[in-house]
Scaffold this motif. Structure first.
Motif, short mmCIF file in Angstrom:
data_model
loop_
_atom_site.label_atom_id
_atom_site.label_comp_id
_atom_site.label_asym_id
_atom_site.label_seq_id
_atom_site.Cartn_x
_atom_site.Cartn_y
_atom_site.Cartn_z
N GLN A 287 0.80 -1.22 0.00
CA GLN A 287 0.00 0.00 0.00
C GLN A 287 0.83 1.27 0.00
OE1 GLN A 287 -0.02 -2.24 2.47
NE2 GLN A 287 -0.07 -1.28 4.50
N ALA A 288 2.14 1.13 0.24
CA ALA A 288 3.01 2.30 0.22
C ALA A 288 3.43 2.69 -1.20
CB ALA A 288 4.25 2.05 1.07
N ILE A 289 3.20 1.82 -2.15
CA ILE A 289 3.63 2.06 -3.52
C ILE A 289 2.57 2.85 -4.29
CG2 ILE A 289 4.35 0.98 -5.67
CD1 ILE A 289 6.32 0.55 -3.43
N VAL A 290 3.02 3.89 -5.00
CA VAL A 290 2.13 4.69 -5.84
C VAL A 290 2.53 4.48 -7.29
CG1 VAL A 290 1.26 7.00 -6.35
CG2 VAL A 290 1.92 6.40 -4.01
N PRO A 291 1.69 3.79 -8.11
CA PRO A 291 2.02 3.60 -9.52
C PRO A 291 1.90 4.92 -10.29
CG PRO A 291 0.34 2.04 -8.77
CD PRO A 291 0.45 3.11 -7.73
N ILE A 292 2.87 5.24 -11.10
CA ILE A 292 2.82 6.42 -11.96
C ILE A 292 3.22 6.01 -13.36
CG2 ILE A 292 3.24 8.08 -10.12
CD1 ILE A 292 6.16 8.11 -10.89
N GLN A 293 3.13 6.95 -14.29
CA GLN A 293 3.37 6.63 -15.69
C GLN A 293 4.79 6.12 -15.94
OE1 GLN A 293 2.54 9.87 -18.33
NE2 GLN A 293 2.90 8.69 -20.18
N ASP A 294 5.76 6.69 -15.26
CA ASP A 294 7.16 6.33 -15.50
C ASP A 294 7.67 5.22 -14.60
OD1 ASP A 294 7.24 8.31 -17.42
OD2 ASP A 294 7.88 9.84 -15.99
N GLY A 295 6.81 4.67 -13.74
CA GLY A 295 7.26 3.61 -12.84
C GLY A 295 6.49 3.59 -11.54
N LYS A 296 7.23 3.61 -10.42
CA LYS A 296 6.60 3.57 -9.10
C LYS A 296 7.30 4.55 -8.18
CE LYS A 296 5.24 -1.31 -9.38
NZ LYS A 296 5.77 -1.57 -10.73
#
Length: 352
Positions: A287-296
């Motif tokens: 739950q600490a990980i935030v997915p974004i366009q360029d990765g995490k």
């Protein structure tokens, strides 16, 4: 005229009072909004202090279960089925006769061929004697010898055809449903039944190419199947020598015992493939990980503010994920409210 002026004056007074009331009311709301929405007020979040640990790097995969050996039973010769010597859905042994095709005509042909073979053998014997006495030429003796060899070959061919009328199991296994009955005229194109060796089963699966160097022949895998809580084991015995260009995956095959007979060919397997054990690994909650366009990315606490950090994340379990780069031991990782956090936002961390 005075009444008209009085009415106008009252209207002006009422409008002025209403406008004054709205101005004072809006000012009060703005003050209250500023009071409760103060940008400098820190957001309360939870976090953990990162520590290293030993990580058993397991890869979760899907595979298919196949029979160790499986064939379709056909007859090599055409003819009338004389007898069926197996029961559908039962185990048969290697070399066991499964069914018999009528061979009366072939046996008659064999008797004829044996007679011709005997005559050719006698002719060859006489030719040798005559050749010794120089009563015939070498050419005539060679013809007699060739006739004898041809007759022998014909007899052997018919014997081979007769042997094919008895169809035997090429290996031990379970035979399926039959499609013939005694008296059926059978040809080589007719499927009689399927024979499957289920004592051992193959598990075929593929892994991404980046893990190819970590898989070794002889390694043990664990797998489960739908409808069963039991965990089975299998041993890797074959690895494809090249990566598939289309999928960038490497195909692997393992073999498992099926002594209890509860595994069936054609089903899917959920596989856990053990890779290298990583010491001093950094593992964080998913739950600490935030997915974004360029990765995490993740957020860490830095002097009372949230600091955005890009991470290189890899193997994932149900509740955690392995971090290869971006974090280090001692960092305070924010684990709640990360989807609404912004870089440099003031925070108050409750460390768990």
């Amino acid at each position: 005229m005075k009444l008209k002026h009085l009415i106008y004056a009252l209207i002006i007074i009422v409008l002025g009072g209403f406008i004054t009331y709205r101005i004072i009311s809006n000012k009060g709301k703005n003050d209250e909004s500023k009071k409760f929405g103060d940008k400098d007020k820190p957001t309360t979040v939870t976090g953990i202090v990162i520590k290293t640990s030993t990580f058993d790097n397991n890869l979760s995969l899907s595979g298919s279960i196949e029979a160790n050996e499986q064939i379709e039973i056909h007859s090599e010769v055409s003819g009338i089925v004389e007898g069926i010597f197996f029961t559908e859905g039962t185990n048969v042994n290697k070399g066991q006769v499964l069914f018999k095709v009528n061979d009366i005509e072939l046996k008659a042909q064999l008797r004829q061929a044996v007679t011709k073979e005997g005559l050719a053998a006698e002719n060859e014997r006489r030719a040798k004697l005559l050749l010794q006495k120089e009563a015939i030429s070498q050419e005539e003796a060679d013809v007699a010898r060739a006739d004898h060899a041809s007759a022998q070959a014909q007899s052997q061919l018919i014997r081979a055809q007769i042997s094919k009328t008895s169809v035997r199991a090429p290996f031990s296994g379970k035979i399926g449903l039959r499609s013939i009955s005694p008296g059926t005229y059978i040809t080589p194109t007719v499927l009689v039944a399927k024979l499957v060796n289920t004592g051992k089963l193959k598990i075929t699966f593929s892994i991404p190419e980046k893990y190819a160097s970590q898989v070794k022949s002889g390694s043990t895998i664990e797998f489960t199947v739908s409808g069963s809580d039991k965990t089975y084991t299998a041993k890797i015995y074959a690895i494809e020598p090249e990566v598939a260009v289309a999928t960038r995956t490497l195909q692997i095959r393992a073999i498992a015992d099926n002594t209890d007979g509860k595994l069936f060919p054609g089903t899917f397997a959920d596989i856990k493939l053990p890779l290298s054990i990583i010491k001093d690994a950094i593992v964080v909650p998913s739950q600490a990980i935030v997915p974004i366009q360029d990765g995490k990315k993740v957020f860490v606490a830095n002097n009372g503010k949230a600091k955005e950090v890009m991470v290189d994340a890899t193997t994932r379990t149900d509740s955690s994920i392995l971090i290869l780069a971006g974090l280090r031991a001692g960092d305070t990782l924010i684990t709640s409210g990360v989807m609404s956090l912004k870089n440099e936002a003031p925070i108050k961390v409750k460390v768990k």
